[in-house]
Write an enzyme that holds these catalytic residues in place. Structure first.
Site, short mmCIF file in Angstrom:
data_model
loop_
_atom_site.label_atom_id
_atom_site.label_comp_id
_atom_site.label_asym_id
_atom_site.label_seq_id
_atom_site.Cartn_x
_atom_site.Cartn_y
_atom_site.Cartn_z
N GLY A 92 0.81 -1.21 0.00
CA GLY A 92 0.00 0.00 0.00
C GLY A 92 0.84 1.25 0.00
O GLY A 92 2.07 1.21 0.05
N GLY A 127 0.42 5.52 1.46
CA GLY A 127 -0.39 6.55 2.12
C GLY A 127 0.34 7.86 2.14
O GLY A 127 1.37 8.04 1.47
N GLY A 128 -0.19 8.79 2.92
CA GLY A 128 0.41 10.10 3.00
C GLY A 128 1.81 10.07 3.58
O GLY A 128 2.63 10.94 3.30
N VAL A 142 4.05 1.23 2.13
CA VAL A 142 3.95 0.25 3.20
C VAL A 142 4.36 -1.11 2.64
O VAL A 142 3.88 -1.52 1.59
CB VAL A 142 2.52 0.17 3.77
N LYS A 145 5.96 0.93 7.51
CA LYS A 145 5.64 2.20 6.85
C LYS A 145 6.94 2.97 6.68
O LYS A 145 7.57 3.36 7.65
CB LYS A 145 4.65 3.01 7.69
N ASP A 185 -8.03 12.01 11.42
CA ASP A 185 -7.94 11.52 10.04
C ASP A 185 -8.59 10.14 9.94
O ASP A 185 -8.05 9.23 9.33
CB ASP A 185 -6.48 11.47 9.59
#
Length: 810
Positions: free
Chosen positions: A505, A507-508, A512, A526, A624
């Protein structure tokens, strides 16, 4: 084996015209029953589950699952169907068998006899009573089953003592689901001091204690609060000592059960398909509720590792055993007491009050008098108020060693513990006066030093980040909160050098990767990217916050890695990925989430948020919350993740404001996106959006409807007003949700309550969980926020829901 009390709720009502009474000339034979006038309860002979033995019991007549609440002959079953219940010639209720030749059970000898005809009647409360035929209104009974509970406490029953008659009304577990005889566990009011408490016994040993009554609740049961379903009280006087609860709504069915073998705590909701009870609450809740878990002067904190710590001013009695996680010997003072030369007291806050078995109480004495009385007695180890409601009052003093402490982050209770004056520098009045003079000076000096240290540390962090220097030492303080600080080489090997095949994955924060460490555990790494919108601040924030949090619905941070430019967070691996990958996926994957699983996920997210807002050591606002930040483990249980944007607030604070708005469009509450005001209610708004997405299978952001320009909130709101809310439900769910329509409608109702425009109108997460898990009537939602605006009129951002920031929105 997990033993605890359960509180259950169910909503049903039934009217019956069956007989509820027999007189002394009649009997109740096996195969026949009495039913209370309102049809709620039934009494007769039954066999538990797989057993063939017969018992006389009382159960709910209004529900299809036979839920037994009282058993007469629990330790003396009948082996055939020859049993009958009658009133003998002495006016005593008895159970006979074998053609009335064997007495199986009889009520205790009655202190007084009626002069006229006796009746045995099953009341609407579930109480089986013996009364005079002419006495129908006094409420005074010659005998009643409520005085002799088994494993169940019903509304209106007293748990405790009648000091005039010596009756001890206590709960005792069944031995098993097939055997209602007295088991190993007992729940009763302990009267060894004039400071009674509720005690759960395992045989002859204390298993759990409630602590003393503090005016509105028991010291250990902080969650026992006033609510819309029932009221409760604890009475202690010269004639009786008891706990009792009364329903506010008679159509709600509740019971408190002393269990023997239940191993899993789950919440259940009654419906016609599952036919089960909903678990509302349970004790013990965790290991910290086990009696004396940390020994004398040891305090338990379920959010710490290890969970036991000595109170300040104390040390482990045996350091070797303590380091081996054997806390049974407890703690001792750093400096021993010296009563003849003068001791003093230290105030400890937010603690469960210790076992009051060796204590004394005065309801009239004030705190100053309480201290003086304790100081004069060398056996007195602590004192406190007896009542913590309103202006604290009364006096409780404890003798001998203190045991069974637990920390409550939001607790209001405090305790003054006796310490050596040399330990705390409070040996005489002169020292006190000097302390009063020096305290402000020391405080101001300390604040200046802290400010200087923080400023210097921040400057060092900035310089380290700008110059790409090694900053391992800056994070040594976090290693104590986590399992490990991972070496870069370990993570490189685990992720196959961050192979694209291991990427799961983005993300911001950055990509990951999935990995496997040397002990076989799977991890999720991460890795902060150079182009990340989240920098050093967000990294530190996530490490500092989530490392302190422990809850089954929060993702667990295993450790971190900081080496040169590399900054990585190491989490437990979630094999099923994020929630959005299921509910917004193709038809095949979306079908894997039937309604039962989606409801389980909704409730799990709610529990995780409640922990962040109320039960954790730090009050956390996530800021968030979105579907992509909800991860699913192998059992499809949800875990909230990504705390880079989270804010911690302390004490009773519930909100704050910022010029830097962070979060994800489509999930942010209007007051936060527009004015930068965030609170626990802004998280509630985000939760409401997630529930709408789970129910509908549609993204909040980018929602498009051919007949109008409303977003998902607006679409749900219009359907609600037109009483067409079932049209919102994901077509993939129609088959699995047919038998759960009331549950689906309840979730839609709750979601619209969560997204109301007015912050004050939104419920807390505690109220959300109560509404989701019960059948109480829900309020009608008011106009939601952001429902009038289409996505098309808003700034467009990338569709992968990467978090973004808006600066100075005002």
């Amino acid at each position: 084996m997990d033993i605890y009390l359960q509180v259950f709720f169910i909503f049903l009502f039934k009217i019956s015209t069956a007989l509820d009474t027999i007189d002394s000339s009649q009997s109740l034979t096996d195969g026949n029953t009495l039913i209370s006038k309102d049809g709620t309860f039934e009494v007769g002979f039954f066999s538990p589950e797989a057993s063939t033995k017969r018992y006389l019991g009382i159960w709910y007549a209004s529900i299809p699952v036979k839920t037994v609440v009282w058993v007469a002959n629990r330790d003396n079953p009948i082996n055939d169907s020859s049993g009958l219940l009658t009133i003998n010639t002495a006016g005593i209720p008895v159970i006979l068998s074998h053609n009335r030749t064997v007495i199986v059970w009889s009520a205790p000898n009655l202190s007084k006899q009626a002069q006229d005809t006796l009746l045995l009647q099953l009341l609407d409360t579930g109480n089986l009573v013996l009364r005079s035929k002419n006495d129908v209104v006094s409420g005074i009974y010659l005998w009643q089953s409520f005085d002799y509970p088994c494993d169940t406490l019903l509304p209106g029953m007293k748990l405790g003592w009648d000091l005039k008659t010596g009756i001890n009304r206590n709960l005792s577990s069944w031995k098993s689901s097939n055997d209602p005889s007295v088991g190993d566990f007992r729940w009763e009011v302990e009267l060894q001091s004039n400071n009674p408490q509720l005690v759960m016994w395992k045989g002859t040993e204390k298993f759990y204690i409630s602590g003393p009554w503090t005016g509105s609740t028991f010291s250990a049961i902080q969650r026992l609060r006033r609510n819309p379903i029932f009221t409760f009280n604890f009475v202690s006087n010269e004639e009786e000592v008891y706990y009792m609860y009364i329903l506010k709504n008679s159509s709600v069915f509740t019971r408190i059960v002393m269990n023997q073998t239940t191993q899993d705590r789950k919440r259940y909701t009654w419906n016609d398909v599952t036919k089960n009870w909903k678990l509302y609450d349970a004790v013990p809740r965790d290991r910290c509720d086990n009696y004396g878990m940390c020994g004398v002067y040891g305090s338990c904190n379920i959010n710490e590792l290890p969970i036991c710590q000595c109170l300040q001013g104390f040390r482990p009695k045996s350091l070797e055993q303590w380091n081996q996680l054997d806390w049974s010997l407890g703690c001792v003072r750093n400096k021993p007491l010296n009563c003849s030369k003068g001791d003093a007291f230290v105030k400890y806050i937010r603690l469960k009050l210790p076992d009051p078995t060796n204590s004394w109480v005065s309801k009239t004495m004030n705190l100053k008098e309480c201290e003086a009385k304790c100081l004069r007695n060398c056996s007195c180890m602590a004192y406190s108020n007896a009542d913590f409601t309103g202006k604290s009052s009364g006096c409780t003093i404890w003798f001998n060693d203190l045991i069974d402490f637990r920390e409550f982050p939001d607790g209001v209770q405090y305790l003054y513990i006796r310490m050596s004056s040399s330990e705390i520098g409070k040996g005489n009045t002169t020292v006190k006066r000097v302390g009063i003079i020096l305290a402000p000076i020391v405080f101001i000096s300390g604040m200046l030093m802290i400010w200087f240290y923080i400023t210097k540390t921040k400057r060092a962090w900035r310089e380290a980040a700008e110059n790409n220097t090694q900053i391992d030492q800056d994070y040594n303080c976090y290693s104590q909160e986590m399992e490990a600080v991972f070496q870069l080489a370990t993570i490189v090997n685990a992720t196959n050098n961050f192979s694209i095949n291991n990427k799961i994955g983005e993300g911001g924060f950055g990509p990951v990767f999935r990995g496997t460490v040397i002990d076989g555990r799977e991890i999720a790494v991460k890795k902060q990217s150079k182009s990340s919108g989240q920098g050093l601040t967000e990294f530190k924030n996530e490490v500092a916050l989530i490392a302190k949090l422990q809850h089954r619905n929060l993702v667990k941070l295993l450790g971190c890695c900081i080496q040169g430019e590399e900054k990585m967070l190491v989490y437990e691996y979630m094999p099923n990925g994020s929630l959005d990958s299921f509910i917004f996926a193709d038809e095949r994957k979306s079908q894997l989430l039937d309604w039962a699983k989606r409801y389980h996920i909704i409730c799990g997210i709610a529990r995780g948020l409640l922990y962040l807002h109320q039960d954790s050591r730090l009050r956390i606002i996530h800021r968030d919350l979105k579907a992509s930040n909800i991860l699913l483990d192998k059992r499809m249980s949800p875990k909230i993740s990504d705390f880079g944007m989270a804010k911690s607030i302390r004490g009773e604070q519930t909100q704050g404001s910022t010029n830097r708005v962070v979060g994800t469009y489509g999930y942010m509450a209007p007051e936060y996106a527009t004015y930068g005001r965030f609170s626990i209610k802004s998280d509630v708004f985000s939760f409401g959006i997630i529930v709408l997405e789970i129910v509908s299978g549609k993204r909040s952001r980018g929602f498009d409807h051919p007949n109008h320009s409303h977003n998902l909130i607006g679409h749900a709101w219009e359907l609600w007003k037109e009483e067409r809310s079932l049209e919102l439900v994901d077509s993939m769910l129609m088959e699995s949700s047919q038998s759960h329509l009331s549950e689906v409608m309840r979730c839609i109702n709750v979601s619209l309550l969560c997204v109301q425009q007015n912050v004050e109108d939104r419920p807390s997460m505690g109220s959300v969980i109560l509404m989701l898990g019960s059948e109480i009537s829900l309020p009608q939602p008011k106009e939601p926020g952001f429902f009038k605006c289409s996505d098309a009129s808003q700034p467009q951002y990338s569709t992968n829901q990467i978090s973004f920031s808006l600066f100075d929105p005002r």
